[in-house]
Scaffold this motif. Sequence first.
Motif, PDB file in Angstrom:
ATOM      1  N   LEU A  90      30.041  35.953 -13.123  1.00 32.82           N
ATOM      2  CA  LEU A  90      28.667  35.995 -12.626  1.00 32.82           C
ATOM      3  C   LEU A  90      27.751  35.094 -13.442  1.00 32.82           C
ATOM      4  O   LEU A  90      26.839  34.474 -12.899  1.00 32.82           O
ATOM      5  N   MET A  91      27.991  35.019 -14.752  1.00 33.67           N
ATOM      6  CA  MET A  91      27.189  34.126 -15.591  1.00 33.67           C
ATOM      7  C   MET A  91      27.442  32.676 -15.178  1.00 33.67           C
ATOM      8  O   MET A  91      26.500  31.884 -15.071  1.00 33.67           O
ATOM      9  N   GLY A  92      28.689  32.345 -14.923  1.00 36.46           N
ATOM     10  CA  GLY A  92      29.014  30.999 -14.447  1.00 36.46           C
ATOM     11  C   GLY A  92      28.361  30.717 -13.105  1.00 36.46           C
ATOM     12  O   GLY A  92      27.823  29.626 -12.877  1.00 36.46           O
ATOM     13  N   PHE A  93      28.381  31.709 -12.215  1.00 34.38           N
ATOM     14  CA  PHE A  93      27.743  31.572 -10.906  1.00 34.38           C
ATOM     15  C   PHE A  93      26.243  31.360 -11.061  1.00 34.38           C
ATOM     16  O   PHE A  93      25.650  30.508 -10.396  1.00 34.38           O
ATOM     17  N   LEU A  94      25.615  32.114 -11.959  1.00 34.97           N
ATOM     18  CA  LEU A  94      24.187  31.948 -12.214  1.00 34.97           C
ATOM     19  C   LEU A  94      23.885  30.533 -12.700  1.00 34.97           C
ATOM     20  O   LEU A  94      22.936  29.895 -12.241  1.00 34.97           O
ATOM     21  N   LEU A  95      24.686  30.015 -13.621  1.00 37.48           N
ATOM     22  CA  LEU A  95      24.454  28.663 -14.133  1.00 37.48           C
ATOM     23  C   LEU A  95      24.621  27.612 -13.038  1.00 37.48           C
ATOM     24  O   LEU A  95      23.846  26.647 -12.984  1.00 37.48           O
ATOM     25  N   VAL A  96      25.598  27.801 -12.154  1.00 39.23           N
ATOM     26  CA  VAL A  96      25.771  26.870 -11.035  1.00 39.23           C
ATOM     27  C   VAL A  96      24.553  26.934 -10.114  1.00 39.23           C
ATOM     28  O   VAL A  96      24.028  25.896  -9.679  1.00 39.23           O
ATOM     29  N   LEU A  97      24.074  28.143  -9.825  1.00 36.07           N
ATOM     30  CA  LEU A  97      22.885  28.278  -8.972  1.00 36.07           C
ATOM     31  C   LEU A  97      21.661  27.660  -9.629  1.00 36.07           C
ATOM     32  O   LEU A  97      20.822  27.057  -8.950  1.00 36.07           O
ATOM     33  N   MET A  98      21.538  27.797 -10.956  1.00 36.26           N
ATOM     34  CA  MET A  98      20.414  27.182 -11.662  1.00 36.26           C
ATOM     35  C   MET A  98      20.455  25.659 -11.510  1.00 36.26           C
ATOM     36  O   MET A  98      19.419  25.021 -11.284  1.00 36.26           O
ATOM     37  N   LEU A  99      21.643  25.094 -11.625  1.00 38.03           N
ATOM     38  CA  LEU A  99      21.797  23.653 -11.455  1.00 38.03           C
ATOM     39  C   LEU A  99      21.460  23.245 -10.021  1.00 38.03           C
ATOM     40  O   LEU A  99      20.731  22.265  -9.798  1.00 38.03           O
ATOM     41  N   LEU A 100      21.968  23.999  -9.046  1.00 36.72           N
ATOM     42  CA  LEU A 100      21.662  23.698  -7.643  1.00 36.72           C
ATOM     43  C   LEU A 100      20.166  23.826  -7.355  1.00 36.72           C
ATOM     44  O   LEU A 100      19.590  23.015  -6.621  1.00 36.72           O
ATOM     45  N   ASP A 101      19.521  24.821  -7.931  1.00 39.69           N
ATOM     46  CA  ASP A 101      18.086  24.998  -7.750  1.00 39.69           C
ATOM     47  C   ASP A 101      17.339  23.798  -8.320  1.00 39.69           C
ATOM     48  O   ASP A 101      16.417  23.260  -7.698  1.00 39.69           O
ATOM     49  N   PHE A 102      17.729  23.360  -9.495  1.00 39.54           N
ATOM     50  CA  PHE A 102      17.085  22.208 -10.118  1.00 39.54           C
ATOM     51  C   PHE A 102      17.265  20.959  -9.255  1.00 39.54           C
ATOM     52  O   PHE A 102      16.302  20.230  -8.991  1.00 39.54           O
TER      53      PHE A 102
END
Length: 142
Positions: free
Chosen positions: A27-39
């Motif tokens: 989930l932490m990895g998923f959050l980081l991927v979503l943060m990158l996609l959001d950016f």
Amino acid sequence: MIKEWMIKWGFGAGFSAISYYIGWSDLMGFLLVLMLLDFITGIVAGAIQGKLLSKTSYIGILRKLLIIFVVIACHIADLVLISEHFSIAGFEINSPIQLLAIIYYIGNELISIIENAERGGAKVPTFIRNRFETMKDKGDPQ
């Protein structure tokens, strides 16, 4: 001269320590991927609208960094405060406070990605937009 194995060992030890304090999970990895996609979607939407500002991007990165710090703090709180592991529906939960924080931020990132897509002119299916609007309305007031 520093040998290659020393550098590799140093990076390995460093990332192991960071992983322990972050409480790495899928989930932490998923959050980081979503943060990158959001950016990235924010940059694309800003470029399409002609409102791409480096200061806004810089502030966005700093906010993402603050989110990561909150998640790390939640994991450390789990390490200090919770001595027992929980099992919910057969899943072992080692860091319940961190888990709740990550789920909250995943929801926020998904909402932001959808908003960025719409700002950039992408059509988002109504059922997806409605589902995330419901989540947004039920979330904490900001």
